[in-house]
Design a protein around this motif. Sequence first.
Motif, PDB file in Angstrom:
ATOM      1  N   VAL A  94       0.853  -1.186   0.000  1.00  0.00           N
ATOM      2  CA  VAL A  94       0.000   0.000   0.000  1.00  0.00           C
ATOM      3  C   VAL A  94       0.887   1.234   0.000  1.00  0.00           C
ATOM      4  O   VAL A  94       1.812   1.347   0.802  1.00  0.00           O
ATOM      5  N   ARG A  95       0.609   2.168  -0.908  1.00  0.00           N
ATOM      6  CA  ARG A  95       1.380   3.411  -1.009  1.00  0.00           C
ATOM      7  C   ARG A  95       0.428   4.597  -0.854  1.00  0.00           C
ATOM      8  O   ARG A  95      -0.693   4.566  -1.371  1.00  0.00           O
ATOM      9  N   LEU A  96       0.891   5.639  -0.177  1.00  0.00           N
ATOM     10  CA  LEU A  96       0.017   6.770   0.089  1.00  0.00           C
ATOM     11  C   LEU A  96       0.810   8.053   0.202  1.00  0.00           C
ATOM     12  O   LEU A  96       1.958   8.064   0.647  1.00  0.00           O
ATOM     13  N   SER A  97       0.181   9.138  -0.253  1.00  0.00           N
ATOM     14  CA  SER A  97       0.792  10.450  -0.109  1.00  0.00           C
ATOM     15  C   SER A  97       0.531  10.959   1.295  1.00  0.00           C
ATOM     16  O   SER A  97      -0.190  10.338   2.083  1.00  0.00           O
ATOM     17  N   GLY A  98       1.110  12.141   1.594  1.00  0.00           N
ATOM     18  CA  GLY A  98       0.927  12.702   2.926  1.00  0.00           C
ATOM     19  C   GLY A  98      -0.504  13.050   3.251  1.00  0.00           C
ATOM     20  O   GLY A  98      -0.892  13.132   4.410  1.00  0.00           O
ATOM     21  N   LYS A  99      -1.337  13.240   2.199  1.00  0.00           N
ATOM     22  CA  LYS A  99      -2.727  13.614   2.434  1.00  0.00           C
ATOM     23  C   LYS A  99      -3.621  12.395   2.701  1.00  0.00           C
ATOM     24  O   LYS A  99      -4.755  12.550   3.137  1.00  0.00           O
ATOM     25  N   SER A 100      -3.132  11.215   2.398  1.00  0.00           N
ATOM     26  CA  SER A 100      -3.953  10.018   2.556  1.00  0.00           C
ATOM     27  C   SER A 100      -3.842   9.474   3.970  1.00  0.00           C
ATOM     28  O   SER A 100      -2.845   9.679   4.668  1.00  0.00           O
ATOM     29  N   ASP A 101      -4.855   8.737   4.368  1.00  0.00           N
ATOM     30  CA  ASP A 101      -4.954   8.194   5.721  1.00  0.00           C
ATOM     31  C   ASP A 101      -4.559   6.723   5.687  1.00  0.00           C
ATOM     32  O   ASP A 101      -5.261   5.893   5.105  1.00  0.00           O
ATOM     33  N   ALA A 102      -3.427   6.397   6.304  1.00  0.00           N
ATOM     34  CA  ALA A 102      -2.948   5.016   6.297  1.00  0.00           C
ATOM     35  C   ALA A 102      -3.940   4.085   6.991  1.00  0.00           C
ATOM     36  O   ALA A 102      -4.179   2.962   6.525  1.00  0.00           O
TER      37      ALA A 102
END
Length: 532
Positions: free
Chosen positions: A362-370
């Motif tokens: 799973v990859r996410l930017s700083g705006k996404s909620d892990a």
Amino acid sequence: VGGPVEVLFTTNEEAGMTGAHSLKPSWLRSRLLINLDSEEPNRITAGCAGSFGKRLRLSPQRDVSVDTKKLHYFGVKISNLTGGHSGLMIHRNISSAIKIVAQCARSVLESGVNIRLVSLKGGDAQNSIPSQATAWFAVTKEADLELAEDIIEHVVQIMQIGEIKALEAAAAAAAASSTATATIRKEEDHDSGKKKEEGCDDDDTGGGEVNGDVQNHCHHHHHHHHHHHPKQQQQQQHYHTDSSNTPTTTAARLASPATTTSMAMMAATKTWALEFCRRHCSSCRTTHSCGEGGLGEEEEEEEEAPLPLTREATANIVDVLLRAPHGCFELSSMGHVESSVSLSTAHLDSNSTAALEMYFKVRLSGKSDAQKLDNEISRFGESKGLEVLPMESFSRGWTATLDSSIASMYLRLGHEAVFGRQPEFQEVHGGLELGIIAEKYPKLDCASMGPEILGAHTTEERLRVATVPPWYEWLKTSIQAYHSDSDRIRRNAERYGYSLGKLMWNALSRVNMYSGSSSHHHKMQYHRYDSQ
């Protein structure tokens, strides 16, 4: 390049970044870190996605009532798919070998053939889109072997044609976009020339970097998926070359529309490999229809043939694999990938107690909620009766603060000196070790750059050797400039008692990072990559 220079080598970057995770907060003494792990020339990477791993597990029911001596076993191996880095290629809808094997099994089941899954090995790396998978099945009728193989071959052909059409459409769109951008740039150059004739003093940003108009297009269609920093979007002139074999000419050739869509065209011209292997277990001996070596996935001979799953368990696993999250999860309003999920591996051994284990990257930017993404995968697993394991190997995303990044500023100045124009800044959806290192060293000023690599994490991965000399000159020049200035500023700091960081930033602010002016470096002799 001057000194001191501190060098950090990390281990196992491809699978878990254990070297970066093991880094101790007291080891590094440097103030700036230049990470040599970017894959596009003339760009400074100023941000990357965070990531974590997630595992789901299922213990399927084996058919203990079946007489294995009456079963006919066959293996299917699908390989030579495009594959690629899941952070860089996930938005391209590249086919997953795991999904293809599952679709083949579903098509055979729907034909009425009583096919049973025995084992599965799909995917090899946690950070890649699976490019190969091997599955073993059992059928009760020998006549069903040929029927099942015919169905699987047909399904694979259809799915490859579908991928080729999709990628050819993307390549055509990329070429059209490149042509349109080049036309706009040509008009801008014409207007700029008229302004100069009228006495306007526009910056002359011509030089030896890769053509800016094609590279801007690559932000949406090439194998990297990344964001521009708005403050760094500089107007660039169209880059022309002659026919001489200079570094400039080479750089220009790399910027053709064919290069822009090289990954798409590579996938369109590759031939997927499909192999079958038959194993008749009535005498516990192995016979192969694909040659003496088989698929290379068989286990050693056993006294008893492996038990297959029940038909219901087979159908359930096929459904789980086909419905498992895989692809872009969130897109920004500009169409950038904010978060994604990749089904990286799916393994099921043939022994009677083995469980199916699926690994998701799973990859996410700083705006996404892990936690939100973790919950989504957990809910999917629970809805299918799978065991849900805790989140693992979490690493934060990283974004440089460009308004105060001394590392980025010196890389920019070095690029201007070597290439004669400003670099572009980007954020990538892939992961960099800087996310982990910056968390351990919050005051460390970081940026990333590197020579050009095509087809990262595929069997076609290759380095553009021609981009290495100018890249190295860029790195060396940037470090030389930093040490030259830092020595001068350090002396002033000792004399006046100011902090080094404040004096450094004040000095660099006078250069004006976004203006293109670097007059205080005019005494340095640079090797320019815009002439022989």
